[in-house]
Motif scaffolding. Sequence first.
Motif, short mmCIF file in Angstrom:
data_model
loop_
_atom_site.label_atom_id
_atom_site.label_comp_id
_atom_site.label_asym_id
_atom_site.label_seq_id
_atom_site.Cartn_x
_atom_site.Cartn_y
_atom_site.Cartn_z
N LEU A 15 0.83 -1.20 0.00
CA LEU A 15 0.00 0.00 0.00
C LEU A 15 0.87 1.25 0.00
O LEU A 15 1.79 1.38 0.81
N GLN A 16 0.56 2.15 -0.92
CA GLN A 16 1.21 3.45 -0.94
C GLN A 16 0.33 4.40 -0.14
O GLN A 16 -0.85 4.59 -0.43
N VAL A 17 0.91 4.97 0.90
CA VAL A 17 0.17 5.84 1.81
C VAL A 17 0.06 7.21 1.17
O VAL A 17 1.07 7.88 0.91
N THR A 18 -1.16 7.65 0.90
CA THR A 18 -1.39 8.90 0.19
C THR A 18 -2.02 9.94 1.11
O THR A 18 -2.55 9.62 2.18
N GLN A 36 -3.43 1.93 -2.93
CA GLN A 36 -3.27 3.17 -2.18
C GLN A 36 -4.20 3.18 -0.97
O GLN A 36 -5.26 2.57 -0.98
N VAL A 37 -3.76 3.87 0.07
CA VAL A 37 -4.61 4.07 1.23
C VAL A 37 -4.42 5.50 1.72
O VAL A 37 -3.29 6.00 1.81
N ASP A 38 -5.50 6.18 2.01
CA ASP A 38 -5.46 7.52 2.58
C ASP A 38 -4.80 7.43 3.96
O ASP A 38 -5.20 6.61 4.79
N ILE A 39 -3.81 8.25 4.20
CA ILE A 39 -3.08 8.19 5.47
C ILE A 39 -4.01 8.28 6.67
O ILE A 39 -3.79 7.63 7.69
N TYR A 40 -5.09 9.05 6.54
CA TYR A 40 -5.98 9.25 7.69
C TYR A 40 -6.93 8.08 7.90
O TYR A 40 -7.63 8.03 8.91
N ASP A 46 -7.61 -2.74 7.47
CA ASP A 46 -7.21 -4.11 7.79
C ASP A 46 -5.90 -4.40 7.06
O ASP A 46 -5.86 -4.49 5.83
N LEU A 47 -4.83 -4.56 7.82
CA LEU A 47 -3.51 -4.80 7.23
C LEU A 47 -3.09 -6.28 7.31
O LEU A 47 -1.94 -6.60 7.13
N THR A 48 -4.06 -7.14 7.54
CA THR A 48 -3.75 -8.57 7.72
C THR A 48 -2.94 -9.13 6.56
O THR A 48 -1.96 -9.87 6.77
N ASP A 49 -3.34 -8.82 5.34
CA ASP A 49 -2.68 -9.40 4.17
C ASP A 49 -1.71 -8.43 3.50
O ASP A 49 -1.22 -8.70 2.40
N VAL A 50 -1.43 -7.31 4.16
CA VAL A 50 -0.49 -6.34 3.61
C VAL A 50 0.92 -6.68 4.07
O VAL A 50 1.15 -6.95 5.25
N ARG A 51 1.85 -6.66 3.16
CA ARG A 51 3.24 -6.99 3.49
C ARG A 51 4.15 -5.77 3.49
O ARG A 51 5.23 -5.81 4.09
N GLY A 52 3.75 -4.73 2.77
CA GLY A 52 4.62 -3.56 2.69
C GLY A 52 3.85 -2.25 2.61
O GLY A 52 2.75 -2.20 2.06
N LEU A 53 4.45 -1.21 3.15
CA LEU A 53 3.91 0.15 3.07
C LEU A 53 4.95 1.05 2.43
O LEU A 53 6.14 0.95 2.73
N ILE A 54 4.49 1.94 1.56
CA ILE A 54 5.34 3.00 1.02
C ILE A 54 4.81 4.32 1.57
O ILE A 54 3.68 4.72 1.26
N ILE A 55 5.60 4.96 2.41
CA ILE A 55 5.20 6.24 3.00
C ILE A 55 5.85 7.34 2.19
O ILE A 55 7.08 7.49 2.19
N GLY A 56 5.04 8.10 1.45
CA GLY A 56 5.55 9.09 0.53
C GLY A 56 6.15 10.30 1.21
O GLY A 56 5.92 10.57 2.39
N ALA A 57 6.90 11.05 0.42
CA ALA A 57 7.61 12.22 0.94
C ALA A 57 6.66 13.30 1.46
O ALA A 57 7.03 14.09 2.31
N GLY A 58 5.43 13.32 0.95
CA GLY A 58 4.49 14.35 1.38
C GLY A 58 3.58 13.93 2.51
O GLY A 58 2.60 14.63 2.82
#
Length: 206
Positions: A15-18, A36-40, A46-58
């Motif tokens: 998930l790319q955190v937007t 993508q997932v809205d940061i808020y 539910d992050l059960t099946d999520v393996r990675g997060l990309i936290i963007g510069a903004g």
Amino acid sequence: MSTTNPLSAAIAPVLQVTMGSHHPAGTSDADPRLGQVDIYRLPETDLTDVRGLIIGAGADQIFLERNRDLITEFARSGDRIAVMGHAVTDFLPGLGVWRKLTYTGPKDLAISFGDPHPVWEGVEAIDLSVRKGVTGFYARGYADKIPADAIVTTRIGRHALPLDYVYPLGAGQVLVHGGNDLTNWENDPNTSARMTPQLIDWLVQR
């Protein structure tokens, strides 16, 4: 790991955190592994099946710091996080300190490689150092006070100061890139385009 609201389920393993509805530049819609997932909405996702997060510069780092336990536990449980940009709050254990680089010319911003890492495999340093004839797109600073067990994957400038680094956090790992999002290079006509798919490859591994 999972949070408490099953109604907000993740749809991709990375998930790319937007910020709100903003779609990050250079992010491919073709890779089904990336969503993508809205940061808020992150705390209720539910992050059960999520393996990675990309936290963007903004990303809103004040909000991330308020949810430090959530993202820390995500990594400690065996998952991976890629942090882009200049970390100015302590929203993850082990984050180094970003320092602005004093530069007077292209050699001060030249990128070189340090320890090998799959995200940068096959990437030529010149393709990071110069973009569209201009230096400084990749980064204009360096990392200070990084964890002792971190590996430094790229360096910057005449003195080869640490730039990108990766360190273990519990059973997981954190990758920190102190510049513009690595996904911004996805459509470049050179070896730098390799970073986005290779970053996703790395994030889905355990």
